[in-house]
Scaffold this motif. Structure first.
Motif, PDB file in Angstrom:
ATOM      1  N   LEU A  66       0.831  -1.202   0.000  1.00 56.23           N
ATOM      2  CA  LEU A  66       0.000   0.000   0.000  1.00 56.23           C
ATOM      3  C   LEU A  66       0.866   1.253   0.000  1.00 56.23           C
ATOM      4  N   TRP A  69       2.972   1.508  -3.492  1.00 56.60           N
ATOM      5  CA  TRP A  69       2.146   1.913  -4.627  1.00 56.60           C
ATOM      6  C   TRP A  69       1.602   3.326  -4.446  1.00 56.60           C
ATOM      7  N   ARG A  70       1.249   3.702  -3.214  1.00 56.38           N
ATOM      8  CA  ARG A  70       0.762   5.070  -2.981  1.00 56.38           C
ATOM      9  C   ARG A  70       1.837   6.084  -3.339  1.00 56.38           C
ATOM     10  N   ARG A  73       2.398   6.275  -7.084  1.00 60.54           N
ATOM     11  CA  ARG A  73       1.329   7.030  -7.745  1.00 60.54           C
ATOM     12  C   ARG A  73       1.343   8.509  -7.335  1.00 60.54           C
ATOM     13  N   LEU A  80      -5.065   9.860  -0.921  1.00 56.94           N
ATOM     14  CA  LEU A  80      -5.583   8.508  -1.120  1.00 56.94           C
ATOM     15  C   LEU A  80      -6.812   8.276  -0.250  1.00 56.94           C
ATOM     16  N   LEU A 113      -5.497   2.979  -6.701  1.00 56.24           N
ATOM     17  CA  LEU A 113      -4.083   2.891  -7.073  1.00 56.24           C
ATOM     18  C   LEU A 113      -3.872   2.170  -8.409  1.00 56.24           C
ATOM     19  N   SER A 114      -4.961   1.698  -9.014  1.00 51.66           N
ATOM     20  CA  SER A 114      -4.901   0.957 -10.293  1.00 51.66           C
ATOM     21  C   SER A 114      -4.015  -0.277 -10.199  1.00 51.66           C
ATOM     22  N   ILE A 120      -1.504  -4.966  -2.763  1.00 51.37           N
ATOM     23  CA  ILE A 120      -1.418  -4.036  -1.625  1.00 51.37           C
ATOM     24  C   ILE A 120      -1.754  -4.672  -0.281  1.00 51.37           C
TER      25      ILE A 120
END
Length: 124
Positions: A66, A69-70, A73, A80, A113-114, A120
């Protein structure tokens, strides 16, 4: 090319000089590499996302998916959280593994987050 055909125990065999064998093996390997590159390019053209090695390394080294990726992005915890209706504190706690959440929230986070949920969610 110098080739000799023989039969051993009912199986047809081919004998050729080692240099010719190595050349054929190298050509086959080169062709396999070209085909793999063509398949990768087709996936890229179709929209498959490529990620940097640094992201993969972070995930392999055990960082929270998580969080990784956050950051990839370029979203803050607040941004988020706003996208999925969770507080910044909840996002922080999830990233640190200090709390869990519902499957619905994991799905919403993954969608925001696609990525797939499996990318995640923490491993237990």
């Amino acid at each position: 090319m110098t080739v000799q055909f023989i039969e051993i125990a009912g199986q047809k065999m081919v004998i050729l000089p080692e240099a010719e064998y190595r050349s054929l093996a190298d050509q086959a390997e080169e062709r396999a590499d070209v085909e793999a590159a063509e398949r990768a390019e087709a996936r890229r053209v179709a929209g498959e996302e490529y990620v940097p090695a640094s992201l993969v390394e972070r995930l392999v080294n055990g960082e929270a998916g998580l969080l990784v990726w956050r950051e990839y992005r370029d979203l803050s915890q607040q941004a988020l959280g706003d996208k999925v209706g969770l507080s910044k504190m909840t996002i922080s706690s999830l990233e640190r593994g200090k709390r869990d959440t519902s499957a619905k929230n994991w799905r919403a986070l993954a969608d925001a987050l696609s990525v797939d949920v499996d990318d995640i969610m923490p491993f237990d």
